[in-house]
Design a protein around this motif. Structure first.
Motif, short mmCIF file in Angstrom:
data_model
loop_
_atom_site.label_atom_id
_atom_site.label_comp_id
_atom_site.label_asym_id
_atom_site.label_seq_id
_atom_site.Cartn_x
_atom_site.Cartn_y
_atom_site.Cartn_z
N GLN A 87 70.05 13.35 94.25
CA GLN A 87 69.86 12.45 93.12
C GLN A 87 69.36 11.09 93.60
O GLN A 87 68.47 10.48 92.99
CB GLN A 87 71.17 12.28 92.35
CG GLN A 87 71.04 11.43 91.09
CD GLN A 87 70.05 12.01 90.10
OE1 GLN A 87 70.07 13.21 89.83
NE2 GLN A 87 69.17 11.17 89.55
N LYS B 126 74.47 5.64 87.64
CA LYS B 126 73.86 6.94 87.89
C LYS B 126 74.92 7.93 88.34
O LYS B 126 76.06 7.56 88.64
CB LYS B 126 72.76 6.80 88.94
CG LYS B 126 71.59 5.93 88.50
CD LYS B 126 70.64 5.66 89.64
CE LYS B 126 71.27 4.75 90.66
NZ LYS B 126 70.31 4.33 91.69
N LEU B 127 74.51 9.16 88.40
CA LEU B 127 75.41 10.23 88.81
C LEU B 127 76.00 9.93 90.19
O LEU B 127 75.28 9.64 91.13
CB LEU B 127 74.66 11.56 88.86
CG LEU B 127 75.43 12.75 89.45
CD1 LEU B 127 76.58 13.13 88.54
CD2 LEU B 127 74.49 13.94 89.66
N ALA C 274 80.25 6.25 78.66
CA ALA C 274 79.88 7.01 79.85
C ALA C 274 80.90 8.12 80.05
O ALA C 274 82.06 8.03 79.61
CB ALA C 274 79.81 6.13 81.09
N LYS D 194 79.60 10.60 85.85
CA LYS D 194 78.96 11.91 85.70
C LYS D 194 77.72 11.82 84.83
O LYS D 194 76.69 12.45 85.11
CB LYS D 194 79.94 12.92 85.12
CG LYS D 194 79.44 14.35 85.20
CD LYS D 194 80.54 15.34 84.87
CE LYS D 194 80.04 16.77 85.06
NZ LYS D 194 81.09 17.76 84.74
N GLU D 195 77.80 10.99 83.79
CA GLU D 195 76.64 10.81 82.91
C GLU D 195 76.86 9.57 82.06
O GLU D 195 77.96 9.33 81.56
CB GLU D 195 76.46 12.03 82.01
CG GLU D 195 75.21 11.96 81.15
CD GLU D 195 75.05 13.19 80.27
OE1 GLU D 195 74.08 13.24 79.50
OE2 GLU D 195 75.91 14.10 80.35
N ARG D 196 75.79 8.80 81.90
CA ARG D 196 75.84 7.65 81.00
C ARG D 196 75.28 8.09 79.66
O ARG D 196 74.09 8.41 79.55
CB ARG D 196 75.06 6.48 81.56
CG ARG D 196 75.14 5.23 80.69
CD ARG D 196 74.67 4.00 81.41
NE ARG D 196 74.90 2.81 80.62
CZ ARG D 196 74.83 1.57 81.10
NH1 ARG D 196 74.51 1.38 82.37
NH2 ARG D 196 75.06 0.52 80.32
N LEU D 197 76.10 8.04 78.62
CA LEU D 197 75.70 8.55 77.32
C LEU D 197 74.97 7.50 76.49
O LEU D 197 74.08 7.84 75.71
CB LEU D 197 76.93 9.05 76.56
CG LEU D 197 77.76 10.13 77.30
CD1 LEU D 197 78.97 10.51 76.49
CD2 LEU D 197 76.90 11.35 77.59
#
Length: 575
Positions: free
Chosen positions: A319, A182-183, A158, A150-153
């Motif tokens: 995306q 990626k998403l 992640a 969903k998102e790489r922090l």
């Protein structure tokens, strides 16, 4: 009385004399004695050799027994040894110990001296003995839960989501540190340690992407010159002249809708647009590495029975298009059968899915993240079913009708498939002194004249409008580019079959092949008006105007003067 003493010599001589009944000399006695001793020595050697062989056999048996005992001892030690556990390496500590995860529990343990700490990487599988010491190294686990990014922090963390929309914050293994996550990417999650182990292929979206657009140009599309010019003005000019658009404060269009009856070239135009943009940019910039990407979305394939899955796929498609456009490549997102995804909300003719799909599509087009170098092209046979919000200005604000080809357009399409390079029958070429171009032009003219003739045998259907008026429609009213392509293909197959039957004597396409192919193609399309809703059929066929309440199919039965009527009304089909 004293006993007389007899010497061995005398006893032996007496015995020989008694056995042989003849006297023997002393020398002969010694020779006999030597022979006797030699025989005894030979027997002793044989016994010694046999003893050596038995010793060797006994030695081999003892060696085999020893080996078996050692194997049994090893098995006993293995079976009696305590079990080992498998864990996941988490990190190295300053004091030489390591952190591992075993069945969801974090441990700080010692490392076997034979294992080099630098050989361990985060996420690697290790073997732990009963004393909770790392004694072995294995490859990372290849089984686990498949989740979506969903998102790489950060480089190490992640946010992932499960099918039930449950979210979890996880660690990223060293094997994925340099991977672009990626998403929507599919990743393998080790549920116990909460670590991402591997990036998996995304077939559901990757299959939608043609990494290189097929070599289809505008010259491969016939009969649509006006439509091609309109779409090139709408799409290519913003890419080729961005400074001029910026100077005039003119924003490029976000989307184009191609609508019209089926088989008339909507998909071909979309592919040609992607190929044409890349070609024009290559010529203008001088860069040979410029290419375009074509994401072909078929509405029914994108639909998913699970709530939220179709919306997620739409997000992933956009995306992916944005990611490619950031690399400097123009991207075309082509929605085929667009009315199956984005129907008008609240129509009551399908499920409530469009109540969430349409807002998701609009949010991607109007979102905060602009669609730079991304153009959306939609194709539909029923543009009247699309939600009005999709067609508003700023979205799919350019609408181009792809209509059925007229007589000149049909000639152009025939010219694409019936080229002078094809073999023509000798009887056809002799009429034009062997000129292949003149022969092909004559065949095209004759075939088109046959298709567009308003004669009795070309009558197709009779429609009745709501006000009571009737109209007879001919085969020419249902011609499409796909139909013309099929007609030429049929004619080529007929020519090949005739060539085989004549053993190579009759070669080439003739006018009779095209005429037969036209008849066969029309016969296969006789069931076209067989629908329980004539008005829906009229809209799919590209006919607008007054409402149609009745359709009568005019079908000529071969070998008979009798005509069979097929009446199609709202209530069903009547013969």
């Amino acid at each position: 009385m004293a006993r007389k003493r007899v010497s061995p010599k005398d006893s032996f001589l007496d015995k020989l004399e008694s056995d042989e009944e003849q006297p023997i000399s002393e020398e002969g006695w010694y020779q006999q004695q030597i022979r006797h001793l030699q025989q005894q020595i030979g027997h002793l050697k044989q016994e010694l050799m046999q003893t050596h062989r038995r010793n060797r056999q006994l030695t081999n048996v003892l060696q085999e027994a020893k080996e078996k005992l050692e194997v049994l001892k090893e098995k006993v030690e293995q079976l009696s040894a305590p079990p080992n556990n498998y864990g996941v390496f988490l990190g190295l500590n300053d004091d030489g110990t390591v952190d591992i995860d075993v069945n969801g529990r974090k441990w700080r343990v010692n490392l076997d001296p034979d294992i080099k700490p630098k050989s361990l990487v985060v996420g690697q599988q290790v073997i732990v003995n009963s004393g909770m010491n790392v004694v072995g190294i294995r490859d990372a686990e290849k089984h686990g839960d498949v989740v979506k990014v969903k998102e790489r922090l950060s480089d190490e963390r992640a946010l992932v989501s499960f099918r039930t929309d449950e979210e979890r914050l996880v660690r990223i293994s060293d094997a994925l540190r340099n991977e672009p996550l990626k998403l929507g990417d599919n990743v393998l999650l080790d549920h116990g340690s909460g670590m991402l182990m591997e990036k998996l292929p995304k077939h559901e979206v990757e299959e939608l992407v043609l990494e290189e657009v097929p070599d289809i140009g505008y010259e491969d599309i016939g009969g649509l010159d006006t439509q091609i010019e309109a779409i090139r003005d709408a799409i290519e000019m913003p890419y080729l002249y961005p400074d001029e658009y910026q100077e005039f404060d003119l924003a490029p269009p976000k989307g184009v809708l191609l609508y019209g009856p089926p088989g008339c070239g909507k998909t071909l135009i979309a592919r040609a647009v992607a190929s044409g943009i890349a070609e024009r940019v290559r010529k203008q910039t001088g860069r040979a590495d410029v290419r375009s990407y074509f994401i072909n979305i078929k509405g029914p394939e994108l639909l998913n029975k699970y709530v939220g899955e179709t919306e997620r796929k739409i997000r992933e498609v956009f995306q992916k298009a944005r990611d490619k456009s950031r690399e400097g490549f123009p991207v075309i997102i082509f929605f085929d059968e667009m009315d199956s995804l984005f129907r008008s909300r609240g129509m009551g003719i399908s499920s409530d899915m469009e109540s969430t799909l349409v807002p998701q599509f609009l949010s991607e087009i109007d979102g905060v993240e602009n669609l730079h170098d991304v153009i959306v092209i939609g194709a539909s046979n029923r543009q009247d079913l699309l939600d009005p919000a999709v067609l508003r200005p700023g979205r799919l604000d350019i609408k181009i009708k792809i209509d059925r080809p007229n007589l000149d357009g049909a000639k152009d399409i025939f010219g694409i498939y019936l080229t002078p390079a094809l073999p023509f029958a000798t009887a056809e070429t002799e009429r034009f002194n062997g000129d292949a171009h003149a022969t092909a032009g004559h065949l095209i003219e004759s075939a088109v004249a046959e298709m567009y003739a308003t004669k009795a045998e070309n009558r197709f259907i009779e429609v009745t409008y709501a006000r009571g008026e009737r109209e007879t429609l001919f085969f020419k009213d249902f011609v499409s580019g796909a139909m013309i392509k099929n007609i030429v293909s049929r004619a080529k197959k007929m020519a090949i079959k005739r060539l085989i039957a004549s053993e190579g004597k009759e070669k080439g396409i003739c006018l009779a092949d095209l005429q037969s192919a036209i008849r066969e193609e029309y016969q296969e399309n006789e069931d076209l008006p067989n629908t329980t809703n004539p008005d829906d059929w009229a809209k799919i066929s590209g006919r607008k105007g007054e409402k149609i309440v009745n359709i009568r199919a005019l079908i000529n039965e071969p070998g008979s003067d009798r005509q069979r009527d097929v009446r199609v009304t709202r209530g069903g089909t009547f013969f």
